[in-house]
Enzyme design. Structure first.
Site, PDB file in Angstrom:
ATOM      1  NE  ARG A 108      -3.814   0.787   2.101  1.00  0.00           N
ATOM      2  CZ  ARG A 108      -4.994   0.950   2.712  1.00  0.00           C
ATOM      3  NH1 ARG A 108      -5.104   1.760   3.747  1.00  0.00           N
ATOM      4  NH2 ARG A 108      -6.060   0.302   2.293  1.00  0.00           N
ATOM      5  CG  HIS A 135      -8.462   0.204  -2.416  1.00  0.00           C
ATOM      6  ND1 HIS A 135      -7.646  -0.830  -2.001  1.00  0.00           N
ATOM      7  CD2 HIS A 135      -9.148   0.613  -1.308  1.00  0.00           C
ATOM      8  CE1 HIS A 135      -7.828  -1.010  -0.693  1.00  0.00           C
ATOM      9  NE2 HIS A 135      -8.739  -0.167  -0.261  1.00  0.00           N
ATOM     10  CD  GLN A 138     -13.040  -1.104  -0.264  1.00  0.00           C
ATOM     11  OE1 GLN A 138     -12.172  -0.986   0.596  1.00  0.00           O
ATOM     12  NE2 GLN A 138     -14.279  -1.466   0.040  1.00  0.00           N
ATOM     13  CG  ASP A 231     -13.471   6.933  -0.489  1.00  0.00           C
ATOM     14  OD1 ASP A 231     -13.323   6.896   0.745  1.00  0.00           O
ATOM     15  OD2 ASP A 231     -12.510   6.759  -1.289  1.00  0.00           O
ATOM     16  CB  CYS A 272     -13.986   1.921   0.684  1.00  0.00           C
ATOM     17  SG  CYS A 272     -13.648   3.686   0.810  1.00  0.00           S
ATOM     18  NE  ARG A 316     -11.134  -4.436   1.169  1.00  0.00           N
ATOM     19  CZ  ARG A 316     -10.136  -3.635   1.557  1.00  0.00           C
ATOM     20  NH1 ARG A 316     -10.341  -2.673   2.425  1.00  0.00           N
ATOM     21  NH2 ARG A 316      -8.918  -3.771   1.047  1.00  0.00           N
TER      22      ARG A 316
HETATM   23  N1  NVA Z   1      -9.920   7.116  -1.052  1.00  0.00           N
HETATM   24  C1  NVA Z   1      -9.514   6.691   0.252  1.00  0.00           C
HETATM   25  C2  NVA Z   1      -9.751   5.232   0.420  1.00  0.00           C
HETATM   26  C3  NVA Z   1      -9.404   4.697   1.778  1.00  0.00           C
HETATM   27  C4  NVA Z   1      -9.666   3.228   1.885  1.00  0.00           C
HETATM   28  C5  NVA Z   1      -8.052   7.014   0.462  1.00  0.00           C
HETATM   29  O1  NVA Z   1      -7.245   6.769  -0.441  1.00  0.00           O
HETATM   30  O2  NVA Z   1      -7.705   7.554   1.516  1.00  0.00           O
HETATM   31  N1   CP Z   2     -11.168   0.376   2.980  1.00  0.00           N
HETATM   32  C1   CP Z   2      -9.865   0.312   3.348  1.00  0.00           C
HETATM   33  O1   CP Z   2      -8.973   0.070   2.538  1.00  0.00           O
HETATM   34  O2   CP Z   2      -9.673   0.548   4.662  1.00  0.00           O
HETATM   35  P1   CP Z   2      -8.253   0.724   5.382  1.00  0.00           P
HETATM   36  O3   CP Z   2      -7.683   2.031   4.908  1.00  0.00           O
HETATM   37  O4   CP Z   2      -8.575   0.729   6.844  1.00  0.00           O
HETATM   38  O5   CP Z   2      -7.375  -0.416   4.987  1.00  0.00           O
END
Ligand code: NVA
Ligand code: CP
Length: 331
Positions: A108, A135, A138, A231, A272, A316
């Site tokens: 990540r 992602h 997700q 989101d 998400c 997930r």
């Molecule tokens: N769009 C959000 C998703 C978090 C799971 C981010 O990238 O922070």
């Molecule tokens: N939805 C998701 O990816 O959550 P986290 O950022 O907690 O991993």
């Protein structure tokens, strides 16, 4: 033809055919039923995986850890603070080293090129746990949740993403919807419209699968939705954009009135997570004091009867398990 994903990386859903995506969804559903029934499949016995996080996480990290441990794999977690990754050692060298120890790598971070570079250098499957533009794990959980909540075939369903339609979650949903023939709508301001090449790609795939791909600011676009999705308005790394995002996205907050505009009593709400749906977080509270209401959804929807957000969070784990098992497991 039987599907075989052994040895493949999972960097973006663009790399997978509709049949391969359906295979992963069905495998996830099967593994979920087995876990519920107390059947221990142990499909990763003797394997070890490593999780690399350059951004924070609750669900993705825990989903990878539990999925791996359920199936008998060993897990190592590394973040940028406690490792050499990226600072004293290039990502290419990191990948080459980890490839000697492990059977799979989750990553990540920010740049999609990093996860692609890891996959090029590691010699083992690499799984994308979120980048600035994608992602993919997700999206699998989101569609599994839809499958569990509709009697319709997926290619008769409509998913509406509300808000920042050019973020990583919106993009992965666009990819999975166009692959599976799901009608996708991005309902948000034109300043936050998706990139032209992403739209062109999805529309081209949609020509083969029958998926319609639409965008716009008109609330009429929401009508007939089977899933209303949103989101947070400022993704990780974009927190300095909060004032401008609040101005742009407040008209696209998911409220009870917006939800009713679907006209579909069976429409479900997905997110998400993490979500700002109240002021019980330090960030929402601090921003409120500065004059910014950063809630992308109101409590009556988030906690309402149509919300499936916690089932989706659970999914997930099952979908990530399917990705790991399909690519490195003993199946
Ligand atoms: N769009 C959000 C998703 C978090 C799971 C981010 O990238 O922070
Ligand atoms: N939805 C998701 O990816 O959550 P986290 O950022 O907690 O991993």
């Amino acid at each position: 033809m039987p599907i075989n994903l052994k040895g493949r990386s999972f960097l973006t859903l663009k790399d997978f055919t509709p049949d391969e995506i359906r295979y992963l969804l069905n495998l996830a559903s099967d593994l979920k039923s087995k876990k519920r029934a107390g059947i221990h499949t142990r499909l990763l016995e003797g394997k070890n995986i490593v999780l690399l996080f350059e951004k924070t996480s609750t669900r993705t990290r825990c989903a990878f850890e539990v999925a791996a441990m359920d199936e008998g794999a060993g897990v190592t977690f590394l973040d940028s603070k406690s490792s050499q990754m990226g600072k004293k050692e290039s990502m290419a060298d990191t990948a080459k080293v980890l490839g000697r120890f492990y059977d799979g790598i989750e990553y990540r971070g920010y740049d999609q090129a990093v996860v692609e570079g890891l996959a090029k250098n590691a010699g083992i499957p690499v799984w994308n746990g979120l980048t600035d533009v994608d992602h993919p794990t997700q999206a699998l959980a989101d569609i599994l949740t839809l499958m569990e909540n509709t009697k319709k075939p997926l290619n008769k369903c409509k998913l509406v993403f509300c808000g920042d339609t050019r973020n990583n979650v919106a993009y992965c949903l666009m990819y999975i919807c166009c692959k599976l023939g799901i009608h996708y709508v991005g309902w948000g301001p034109k300043e936050l419209a998706p990139a032209d090449d992403v739209v062109a790609y999805c529309r081209k795939v949609g020509e083969e699968t029958g998926a319609k791909v639409e965008f716009g600011e008109d609330i009429a676009l929401i009508e007939g939705a089977d899933v209303l999705y949103t989101d947070i308005w400022a993704s990780m790394g974009e927190e300095d954009k909060i004032p401008e995002r609040v101005a742009q996205l407040t008209p696209f907050r998911v409220t009870k009135e917006v939800f009713e505009a679907t006209g579909n009593p069976d429409c479900i709400f997905e997110h998400c997570l993490p979500s700002f749906h109240d002021f019980d977080t330090t960030m929402a509270k601090t921003q409120k004091e500065l004059g910014y209401d950063i809630r992308e959804v109101t409590d009556d929807v988030f906690l309402g009867p149509q919300s499936r957000v916690f089932d989706e969070a659970e999914n997930r784990m099952h979908t990530i398990k399917a990705v790991i098992v399909a690519t490195i497991g003993n199946v």
